[in-house]
Enzyme design. Structure first.
Site, PDB file in Angstrom:
ATOM      1  N   ASP A  63       3.951 -40.619 -29.025  1.00 63.40           N
ATOM      2  CA  ASP A  63       3.886 -39.246 -28.509  1.00 63.40           C
ATOM      3  C   ASP A  63       4.514 -39.231 -27.114  1.00 63.40           C
ATOM      4  O   ASP A  63       5.108 -40.212 -26.677  1.00 63.40           O
ATOM      5  CB  ASP A  63       2.440 -38.765 -28.456  1.00 63.40           C
ATOM      6  N   LYS A 117       5.259 -38.683 -36.124  1.00 58.76           N
ATOM      7  CA  LYS A 117       4.196 -39.025 -35.183  1.00 58.76           C
ATOM      8  C   LYS A 117       2.821 -38.650 -35.746  1.00 58.76           C
ATOM      9  O   LYS A 117       1.886 -39.455 -35.705  1.00 58.76           O
ATOM     10  CB  LYS A 117       4.446 -38.340 -33.835  1.00 58.76           C
TER      11      LYS A 117
END
Length: 222
Positions: A143, A125
DNA sequence: CTCCCGATAT
DNA sequence: ATATCAGGAG
């Protein structure tokens, strides 16, 4: 028993509206260069952008390069980021990450997701955020907000963040691919919130497939 | 899967 | 009091 999903036309309309409301979305993390962006994103794990910005305001005045971070040291860094959760491991990772940049990458932030992921404290991420925000790549940084929003809406249902990322990769059309993850995170942060989603003021509530929509502001009925 | 972990909103 | 916040590593 495949999860319900939006069709192509609905997805295009969804992003058209989010784009109209916010034509030039940007990260809400403060930073002055690629290295500071990388550090800010590492610090932002399980913390609010506002909280990270409060801590980096002072830190980034003097620390603008990996060498300056190493010179500051782990204990010095902790003094700046004590107010952020997980600060012990984050301090350790940021120092190790800075040493690795100096040793292996000429002090520069590498433009390569796999290389970024090899750095301490940098997962998929965080690497996707840097690839998108620093280098303009069409990556989808999934996220907590995007995972929730993509599943609720039926935009890219998935049981893992990687499944959602692959779904977005496959389904988000141009010209929205570059900024899609920014629109989704802002939407998740301010409207499609985890606890009390404010569906009554959501610009795409007629498209969304979420089953538990709150279409009337609770504050208006009491 | 668990641990890390302070600030903030509800 | 408790859930949540731009997750990653062991």
């Amino acid at each position: 028993m495949a999860a319900r999903q939006l069709n192509r036309a609905q997805i295009f309309e969804l992003f058209s509206r989010l784009a109209e409301a916010n034509p030039a979305p940007r990260t809400e993390l403060d930073y002055g260069n690629d290295y500071q962006l990388l550090v800010a994103v590492v610090l932002s794990a399980q913390a609010t952008d506002a909280g990270v910005n409060k801590a980096t305001r002072g830190l980034f005045e003097t620390v603008k390069t990996p060498a300056q971070m190493v010179a500051l040291g782990e204990e010095g860094l902790k003094r700046h980021i004590r107010t952020i959760g997980l600060f012990n491991t984050k301090a350790k990772n940021v120092i190790a990450l800075s040493e690795a940049l100096i040793a292996n990458h000429d002090g520069e932030v590498p433009r390569d997701r796999d290389v970024l992921t090899s750095l301490p404290g940098v997962g998929r991420k965080t690497a996707n955020v840097v690839m998108n925000t620093a280098f303009g790549e069409e990556t989808f940084a999934v996220d907590t907000h995007i995972f929730r929003v993509a599943n609720r809406m039926g935009l890219a249902p998935g049981k893992t963040v990687l499944a959602v990322e692959k779904g977005l990769e496959k389904r988000v059309p141009q010209p929205f691919r570059r900024d899609a993850h920014h629109w989704l995170i802002l939407h998740g942060r301010y409207i499609c919130k985890a606890r009390r989603p404010e569906c009554w003021r959501c610009p795409v509530n007629d498209i969304c497939l979420y089953r538990d929509k709150i279409l009337v502001d609770p504050k208006l009925s009491k």
